[in-house]
Scaffold this active site. Structure first.
Site, PDB file in Angstrom:
ATOM      1  N   VAL A 140       0.872  -1.285  -0.001  1.00 34.69           N
ATOM      2  CA  VAL A 140       0.019   0.117  -0.210  1.00 34.69           C
ATOM      3  C   VAL A 140       1.018   1.236  -0.238  1.00 34.69           C
ATOM      4  O   VAL A 140       2.150   1.198   0.927  1.00 34.69           O
ATOM      5  CB  VAL A 140      -0.877  -0.020   1.236  1.00 34.69           C
ATOM      6  CG1 VAL A 140      -1.951   1.458   1.257  1.00 34.69           C
ATOM      7  CG2 VAL A 140      -1.775  -1.502   1.364  1.00 34.69           C
TER       8      VAL A 140
ATOM      9  N   ASP B 105     -12.248 -11.021   8.772  1.00 36.69           N
ATOM     10  CA  ASP B 105     -10.889 -10.859   9.342  1.00 36.69           C
ATOM     11  C   ASP B 105     -10.663  -9.497   9.995  1.00 36.69           C
ATOM     12  O   ASP B 105      -9.761  -8.838   9.849  1.00 36.69           O
ATOM     13  CB  ASP B 105      -9.990 -10.725   7.825  1.00 36.69           C
ATOM     14  CG  ASP B 105      -8.338 -11.045   8.129  1.00 36.69           C
ATOM     15  OD1 ASP B 105      -8.168 -11.520   9.276  1.00 36.69           O
ATOM     16  OD2 ASP B 105      -7.739 -10.491   7.037  1.00 36.69           O
TER      17      ASP B 105
END
Ligand SMILES: Nc1ncnc2c1ncn2[C@@H]1O[C@H](COP(=O)(O)OP(=O)(O)OP(=O)(O)O)[C@@H](O)[C@H]1O
Length: 385
Positions: free
Chosen positions: A55, A174
């Site tokens: 990212v 998650d």
């Protein structure tokens, strides 16, 4: 709209099957009509990394706008089909959250396939306050444990994040500190929807649509599903500064029914809330003895959760109040006995919490990141500072 440049067949050969640009490419209403490519962005710095990509903070050259760009490299995996499914799930969930104007998920601006480096790219709102795991780790290193009021605030915000995501028709599957971001005002935002599961079928828009298409009024308790798309468990274990080679796979926040691959419902995300709550009040992770604990051992521990939870509560580093213990036991519980958001909000642990203010994001956070400029990444431990 400008034509999309379709690369040659030779360049397309590695693209996982059945996922074309048309399936993946997207631009949010109000953005350029043109689907961008990677050269439209200047990479400013790296802010995080996950199992199959990175990212970055990027600047769109034409507008100077700052975004976070998540690059998912499908050739890094022995199973590009799995990566394709994760990328598509993440893109679809983000589109629905963006169209519904969710303040608890990063807004998605563009999604595009980059044939040259075989990657899926998601260009999203840059959440500048860093991830919650890094913040917890900093607090631990500073020997500055969370006070009860802070824990109540973050757990209440997490309840609202999860509830919001469920109401848009998704299970997250998650929920973990690494997937919680702190925005510039100090509020929690849920990210990383690669493991999410849509409960109510809906067709997210593809190219150029910014219209609302998400499901409404999901009442997911009755909507149990089969675990046919297991989440990916890889994450950092506590130390966000550890090197790439230190990645370990961990299901440590996963509900027992998810780990065992049996039928489950939205309640799986509230087990994760219980595991995070335990960690904040106890000052140690549940079901993980040390950084060397293997994924297999964590799975076994979760399978034996009853006995291990009793030990974890009685031998905790920090004393756990009766009221916190009671909420942990209501969440780390068999699915049929686990409580959901309605009962969680009424639990005595949250006494004094103004849920409307939490929901409206007007409760004052205990910590505000205060970035020095729009691309300041000092709140990110990985690659930062
Ligand atoms: N919108 C965003 N703004 C700022 N930082 C972000 C954003 N999205 C992700 N990050 C950072 O990048 C990190 C990795 O992102 P993410 O969890 O989405 O990747 P992943 O490959 O799916 O990870 P995992 O392997 O844990 O599933 C996050 O922990 C966070 O630090």
């Amino acid at each position: 709209m400008e034509p999309i440049n379709i690369p040659s067949f030779a360049n397309r050969i590695n693209v996982p099957s059945e996922l074309s640009e048309e399936d993946f490419n997207y631009h949010h209403q109000g953005c350029h009509d043109k689907i961008p490519n990677i050269t439209d962005f200047e990479i400013i710095s790296t802010i995080g990394s996950g199992s199959f990509g990175e990212v970055f903070i990027v600047k769109e050259k034409s507008t100077q706008s700052i975004y976070a760009l998540k690059k998912i490299l499908y050739n890094l995996s022995s199973d590009p089909e799995l990566i394709k499914k994760r990328a598509k799930r993440e893109r679809d969930a983000m589109i629905i959250c963006s169209n519904k104007n969710s303040k608890r998920a990063p807004k998605l601006y563009y999604a595009f396939l980059d044939q040259d480096d075989t990657s899926f790219n998601l260009v999203m709102e840059y959440i500048s306050g860093g991830d919650f795991n890094s913040y917890c780790y900093k607090r631990m290193c500073d020997n500055n444990p969370f006070q009860l009021e802070e824990i109540k605030f973050y757990m209440a915000e997490l309840v609202v994040c999860i509830e919001n995501f469920h109401n848009l028709g998704f299970l997250h599957r998650d929920v973990k500190p690494e997937n919680l971001m702190i925005d510039k005002d100090g509020h929690l935002v849920l990210c990383d929807f690669g493991s999410s599961k849509q409960i109510v079928s809906s067709s997210p828009p593809s190219i150029g649509s910014g219209s609302s298409s998400g499901p409404n009024g999901f009442s997911g308790l009755a909507a149990t599903i089969n675990n046919n798309t297991p989440p990916n468990f890889t994450s950092f274990l506590r130390n966000p500064n550890c090197s790439y080679t230190s990645y370990i796979g961990t299901p440590q926040y996963m509900a027992v029914e998810v780990v065992q691959g049996i039928v489950y419902s939205k309640l799986c995300d509230y087990w994760s809330l219980g595991a995070i709550l335990y960690e904040l009040v106890a000052g140690q992770a549940l079901f993980v003895e040390s950084p060397d604990t293997t994924e297999q051992k964590i799975r076994e521990n979760i399978g034996n959760w009853r006995g291990l939870l009793n030990t974890a509560i009685s031998k905790s580093q920090q004393p756990i109040s009766k009221v916190a213990e009671s909420l942990i036991r209501d969440l780390i519980a068999p699915e049929r006995k686990r409580i959901d958001s309605g009962a969680i909000k009424k639990h005595p642990f949250f006494e004094g919490v103004d849920w409307q203010k939490i929901s409206d994001r007007i409760e004052t956070p205990p910590y505000t990141p205060a970035p020095s400029n729009p691309t300041d990444k000092s709140s990110f431990s990985i690659g930062g500072q």
